[in-house]
Scaffold this active site. Structure first.
Site, PDB file in Angstrom:
ATOM      1  N   LYS A 106      45.283  34.989  48.922  1.00  0.00           N
ATOM      2  CA  LYS A 106      46.134  35.945  48.199  1.00  0.00           C
ATOM      3  C   LYS A 106      47.271  36.347  49.109  1.00  0.00           C
ATOM      4  O   LYS A 106      47.136  36.309  50.332  1.00  0.00           O
ATOM      5  CB  LYS A 106      45.326  37.188  47.808  1.00  0.00           C
ATOM      6  CG  LYS A 106      45.914  37.975  46.655  1.00  0.00           C
ATOM      7  CD  LYS A 106      45.572  37.363  45.305  1.00  0.00           C
ATOM      8  CE  LYS A 106      46.286  38.065  44.187  1.00  0.00           C
ATOM      9  NZ  LYS A 106      45.812  37.623  42.870  1.00  0.00           N
ATOM     10  N   GLY A 218      47.853  48.347  30.386  1.00  0.00           N
ATOM     11  CA  GLY A 218      48.725  47.421  31.130  1.00  0.00           C
ATOM     12  C   GLY A 218      49.419  46.511  30.139  1.00  0.00           C
ATOM     13  O   GLY A 218      48.771  45.905  29.265  1.00  0.00           O
ATOM     14  N   GLY A 220      51.916  44.034  31.027  1.00  0.00           N
ATOM     15  CA  GLY A 220      52.704  43.018  31.728  1.00  0.00           C
ATOM     16  C   GLY A 220      52.345  41.662  31.163  1.00  0.00           C
ATOM     17  O   GLY A 220      52.020  41.522  29.978  1.00  0.00           O
ATOM     18  N   GLY A 223      48.443  41.841  29.868  1.00  0.00           N
ATOM     19  CA  GLY A 223      48.181  42.756  28.750  1.00  0.00           C
ATOM     20  C   GLY A 223      48.975  42.392  27.501  1.00  0.00           C
ATOM     21  O   GLY A 223      48.445  42.432  26.378  1.00  0.00           O
TER      22      GLY A 223
HETATM   23  P1  NAD Z   1      52.379  42.652  35.597  1.00  0.00           P
HETATM   24  O1  NAD Z   1      53.125  43.148  36.750  1.00  0.00           O
HETATM   25  O2  NAD Z   1      53.007  41.627  34.712  1.00  0.00           O
HETATM   26  O3  NAD Z   1      51.935  43.888  34.664  1.00  0.00           O
HETATM   27  C1  NAD Z   1      51.226  44.997  35.129  1.00  0.00           C
HETATM   28  C2  NAD Z   1      51.229  46.028  33.998  1.00  0.00           C
HETATM   29  O4  NAD Z   1      50.383  47.120  34.363  1.00  0.00           O
HETATM   30  C3  NAD Z   1      52.607  46.625  33.726  1.00  0.00           C
HETATM   31  O5  NAD Z   1      52.751  46.848  32.321  1.00  0.00           O
HETATM   32  C4  NAD Z   1      52.544  47.977  34.450  1.00  0.00           C
HETATM   33  O6  NAD Z   1      53.428  48.942  33.874  1.00  0.00           O
HETATM   34  C5  NAD Z   1      51.094  48.331  34.170  1.00  0.00           C
HETATM   35  N1  NAD Z   1      50.555  49.349  35.059  1.00  0.00           N
HETATM   36  C6  NAD Z   1      50.681  49.461  36.399  1.00  0.00           C
HETATM   37  N2  NAD Z   1      50.029  50.563  36.826  1.00  0.00           N
HETATM   38  C7  NAD Z   1      49.482  51.128  35.729  1.00  0.00           C
HETATM   39  C8  NAD Z   1      48.688  52.293  35.511  1.00  0.00           C
HETATM   40  N3  NAD Z   1      48.317  53.074  36.531  1.00  0.00           N
HETATM   41  N4  NAD Z   1      48.296  52.556  34.256  1.00  0.00           N
HETATM   42  C9  NAD Z   1      48.652  51.769  33.221  1.00  0.00           C
HETATM   43  N5  NAD Z   1      49.404  50.673  33.360  1.00  0.00           N
HETATM   44  C10 NAD Z   1      49.805  50.362  34.602  1.00  0.00           C
HETATM   45  O7  NAD Z   1      50.965  42.099  36.159  1.00  0.00           O
HETATM   46  P2  NAD Z   1      49.981  41.060  35.480  1.00  0.00           P
HETATM   47  O8  NAD Z   1      50.269  39.711  36.014  1.00  0.00           O
HETATM   48  O9  NAD Z   1      49.919  41.306  34.007  1.00  0.00           O
HETATM   49  O10 NAD Z   1      48.581  41.492  36.154  1.00  0.00           O
HETATM   50  C11 NAD Z   1      47.782  42.561  35.633  1.00  0.00           C
HETATM   51  C12 NAD Z   1      46.398  42.485  36.264  1.00  0.00           C
HETATM   52  O11 NAD Z   1      45.822  41.209  35.977  1.00  0.00           O
HETATM   53  C13 NAD Z   1      46.364  42.621  37.787  1.00  0.00           C
HETATM   54  O12 NAD Z   1      45.150  43.263  38.157  1.00  0.00           O
HETATM   55  C14 NAD Z   1      46.339  41.186  38.256  1.00  0.00           C
HETATM   56  O13 NAD Z   1      45.796  41.054  39.563  1.00  0.00           O
HETATM   57  C15 NAD Z   1      45.434  40.592  37.202  1.00  0.00           C
HETATM   58  N6  NAD Z   1      45.551  39.142  37.062  1.00  0.00           N
HETATM   59  C16 NAD Z   1      46.746  38.549  36.767  1.00  0.00           C
HETATM   60  C17 NAD Z   1      46.787  37.172  36.617  1.00  0.00           C
HETATM   61  C18 NAD Z   1      48.041  36.465  36.194  1.00  0.00           C
HETATM   62  O14 NAD Z   1      47.951  35.254  35.924  1.00  0.00           O
HETATM   63  N7  NAD Z   1      49.189  37.118  36.079  1.00  0.00           N
HETATM   64  C19 NAD Z   1      45.634  36.400  36.795  1.00  0.00           C
HETATM   65  C20 NAD Z   1      44.428  37.038  37.082  1.00  0.00           C
HETATM   66  C21 NAD Z   1      44.397  38.414  37.210  1.00  0.00           C
END
Ligand code: NAD
Length: 416
Positions: A106, A218, A220, A223
């Site tokens: 990571k 979430g 992003g 979500g």
């Molecule tokens: P992202 O940056 O695209 O989105 C994150 C979202 O979470 C945003 O909408 C942000 O506003 C929101 N957020 C942040 N803090 C918050 C809070 N305290 N309360 C509510 N919402 C909050 O990130 P992502 O890629 O969607 O990743 C989200 C999660 O999924 C992370 O834990 C990441 O490690 C995990 N993840 C992502 C992937 C991937 O392929 N992108 C794969 C496995 C796991």
């Protein structure tokens, strides 16, 4: 006493529990408790105003016994080395439980990408790649996107790497745009994989997903795709979603297109037409059948776990549930799909992306999704069978499956 919310302490405690059940020998247990390698560096970046600022960056290669390291890069103001260590450990267990031939790694940079211009972000991304380039590659360690990093950032990093090594090497990084060797289905893959595991859990619980209420924290990559695909492909009724600025609620369901358009226009989901604003804390406690934390760590804690009413908690985020909350949710009989199983879709399709880059031959989205379903459902079944055999919750079972596989590779290599 307040809970210890250090993600790496949590990751180690989870491993300790699995090691005790597996009666892992002490030397193996100690080896698996720590990262094999880590890099700490500073990245000087010329800002648009002509000044230079140094950013702190990390890459942790936790364990590569089963194959090259694999794991995203996160740009976040609250990034810490312990968060990166925890995420790298979880990547190790995630690739193992998914049975793909990769290890766990990571990366992260302490920065606030929302305050940076596209030019500053590009220079930071290229600077990050210059620091880690000597230590990564398709047969060593392959980064990918995570929180606040995206296909454009992967494209800049790929270009920087290829400039340094002076040849094309698309497999050095995944989550790339399609035009640069990305895979069909990679961007929605984490959400898609999570929805396959939700479907599998619902079958076990004799629940139909059609019209079933769901809340997603979430909005992003993960979500927002969970909302869209959950609604369009699985018939879920998503009644609430949120981002870091707050949430929205409509008991009749939220239209993913309306929410996305509103987010695009305003930069947040709050105040979306035909919805009621709610706080993030309220979203978690709603009376819904399925709760999907898809934001960041430590959202379900000892303070709110007893108020959770969902039947299934599908952890699309990494580490959203603290150990104390976990115990409370288990006592309440809530079915938890543990993070490194639920969100493995991203790394599984990243693996497919690397395979396609190696062959220079690309698959259609339908094939990607079929293979993703097969891979993640096989992992789900292995975890379910382990949970039944050992009479343990799914999270512990996922650790038992993953740690057994990693320990076997370590032993076969003669490391421990
Ligand atoms: P992202 O940056 O695209 O989105 C994150 C979202 O979470 C945003 O909408 C942000 O506003 C929101 N957020 C942040 N803090 C918050 C809070 N305290 N309360 C509510 N919402 C909050 O990130 P992502 O890629 O969607 O990743 C989200 C999660 O999924 C992370 O834990 C990441 O490690 C995990 N993840 C992502 C992937 C991937 O392929 N992108 C794969 C496995 C796991």
């Amino acid at each position: 006493m307040s809970e210890n919310l250090n993600p790496f302490a949590i990751a180690q405690a989870q491993l300790d529990e699995a090691a005790a059940i597996l009666q892992l020998d002490e030397a193996m247990h100690q080896f698996l408790r720590e990262p094999m390698r880590e890099f700490h560096f500073t990245i000087p970046v010329r800002l648009d105003d002509g000044t230079t600022r140094s950013f702190r960056g990390f890459r942790v290669q936790y364990n590569d016994a089963r194959g090259p390291g694999k794991g995203g890069i996160r740009f976040h103001p609250d990034e810490t080395i312990d968060t990166v260590r925890a995420l790298a450990a979880w990547m190790t267990w995630k690739t193992a439980v998914s049975d793909i031939p990769l290890g766990g790694a990571k990366g992260g940079v302490i920065c606030d990408p929302r305050e940076m211009s596209p030019g500053e972000l590009e220079r930071l991304s290229r600077g990050y790649m210059r620091r880690i380039a000597p230590y990564i590659g398709p047969t060593r360690d392959v980064p990918a996107p995570d929180v606040h990093t995206n296909p454009q950032i992967m494209a800049w990093m790929l270009d920087e790497y290829e400039t340094l090594v002076n040849h094309h090497e698309p497999g050095v990084i995944t989550g790339k745009p399609l035009a640069l060797g990305g895979s069909q289905g990679r961007t929605p893959a984490t959400a898609m994989g999570g929805l396959f595991t939700i479907r599998n859990a619902a079958e076990l619980l004799d629940m139909s997903l059609n019209g079933t209420s769901c809340a997603i924290q979430g909005y992003g990559n993960v979500g927002s795709w969970a909302h869209r695909l959950g609604t369009e492909k699985f018939g879920l009724k998503v009644v609430a979603v949120s981002d870091e600025f707050g949430g929205i609620y409509n008991p009749h369901g939220l239209d993913p297109q309306v929410v996305s358009d509103h987010l695009w226009r305003t930069g947040k989901v709050a105040d979306c037409p035909e919805t009621e604003n709610i706080a993030n804390a309220e979203l978690l406690e709603l009376d819904v059948d399925i709760l999907i934390p898809a934001a960041i760590e430590n959202q379900l804690t000892a303070n709110n776990a007893h108020k959770i009413r969902a039947k299934i908690v599908a952890e699309l985020a990494n580490g959203p549930t603290t150990p104390e909350a976990d115990a409370i949710l288990q006592d309440k009989g809530i079915y938890i799909i543990p993070d490194f199983l639920c969100n493995a879709g991203g790394v599984i399709v990243s693996y497919f992306e690397g395979v396609q880059n190696g062959y220079q031959y690309y698959w259609e989205e339908e094939m990607v999704n079929e293979r993703l379903d097969r891979k993640i459902s096989t992992a789900f079944e292995a975890v379910h069978n382990m949970a039944q055999n050992r009479q343990v919750p799914a999270r512990v079972a996922a650790y038992l499956v993953a740690v057994t596989r990693v320990a076997e590779a370590v032993r076969l290599r003669g490391w421990v």
